[in-house]
Design a protein around this motif. Structure first.
Motif: not given
Length: 208
Positions: A30-32, A42-46, A51-55
């Motif tokens: 699995t890749k996020l 949203a803190y989710a974007l932080q 974690n190096g995930i595009p937001g």
């Protein structure tokens, strides 16, 4: 490799559970691939950035009409080429065109044992307030596929959580997250990544 896009409006605790599960290897193959929020604060974007995930933030408030937003939103999702879309506390109605395009490839985590305390108006603390007001002895969470209704799609996993006398909505919410949501959402993604989830006649079957 299952390409997963996570949609979230708030703090992203379920996103963090997914990040941790992928990092630890408990969810394999699995890749996020990206995180999309309708809320630029949203803190989710932080969490994604850490974690190096595009937001990306894309909000209905930035468009003149909901139809215009829906087109741009679907474009943003398509750009990330998801195999699976995870709604993790996403408080925007999913456009019908997106549901149709990604049929049985969008899942949602809901903080109750569906069909109890679900549907229009039941989100966040409101779910737990309603459960306590009704006096239920067992709460829990459900992971389900998304269809055109609200919390009406095929159920993938459920986990029960005991209600304790004296619970407040906030205390019950936290227990449901810790004991159910953060466990069954990664588990469901892992099962889908392993090709073990099938939908037949509106019901989910998990292959051994």
């Amino acid at each position: 490799m299952l390409n997963v896009v996570v949609l979230v409006s708030g703090g992203g605790t379920n996103l963090q559970a997914l990040i941790d599960a992928v990092d630890s290897g408990s969810v394999a193959n699995t890749k996020l691939a990206g995180v999309i929020s309708n809320n630029r604060n949203a803190y989710a974007l932080q969490r994604a950035a850490d974690n190096g995930i595009p937001g990306i933030c894309i909000s209905p408030k930035d468009f003149a009409t909901r139809d215009e937003f829906n087109v741009k939103f679907l474009d943003a999702v398509d750009t990330l080429s998801p195999d699976l879309i995870v709604l993790a506390g996403f408080l925007v109605v999913i456009p019908p065109a997106m549901i149709e395009k990604y049929r049985n490839r969008i899942i949602n985590i809901h903080p109750s044992l569906i069909p109890s305390f679900c549907g229009t108006g039941y989100y966040g603390l409101k779910v737990h307030e309603a459960a306590l007001k009704r006096g239920v002895k067992v709460a829990g969470a459900t992971v389900h596929f998304v269809d055109e209704g609200t919390d009406t799609g095929p159920i993938i996993l459920q986990k029960a959580v005991e209600v304790v006398q004296g619970d407040t909505p906030e205390v019950l919410q936290r227990r449901v997250m810790e004991q159910a949501e953060w466990k069954i959402l990664p588990q469901a993604v892992g099962l889908i990544a392993a090709g073990r989830v099938e939908v037949e006649d509106g019901r989910v079957f998990i292959r051994e």
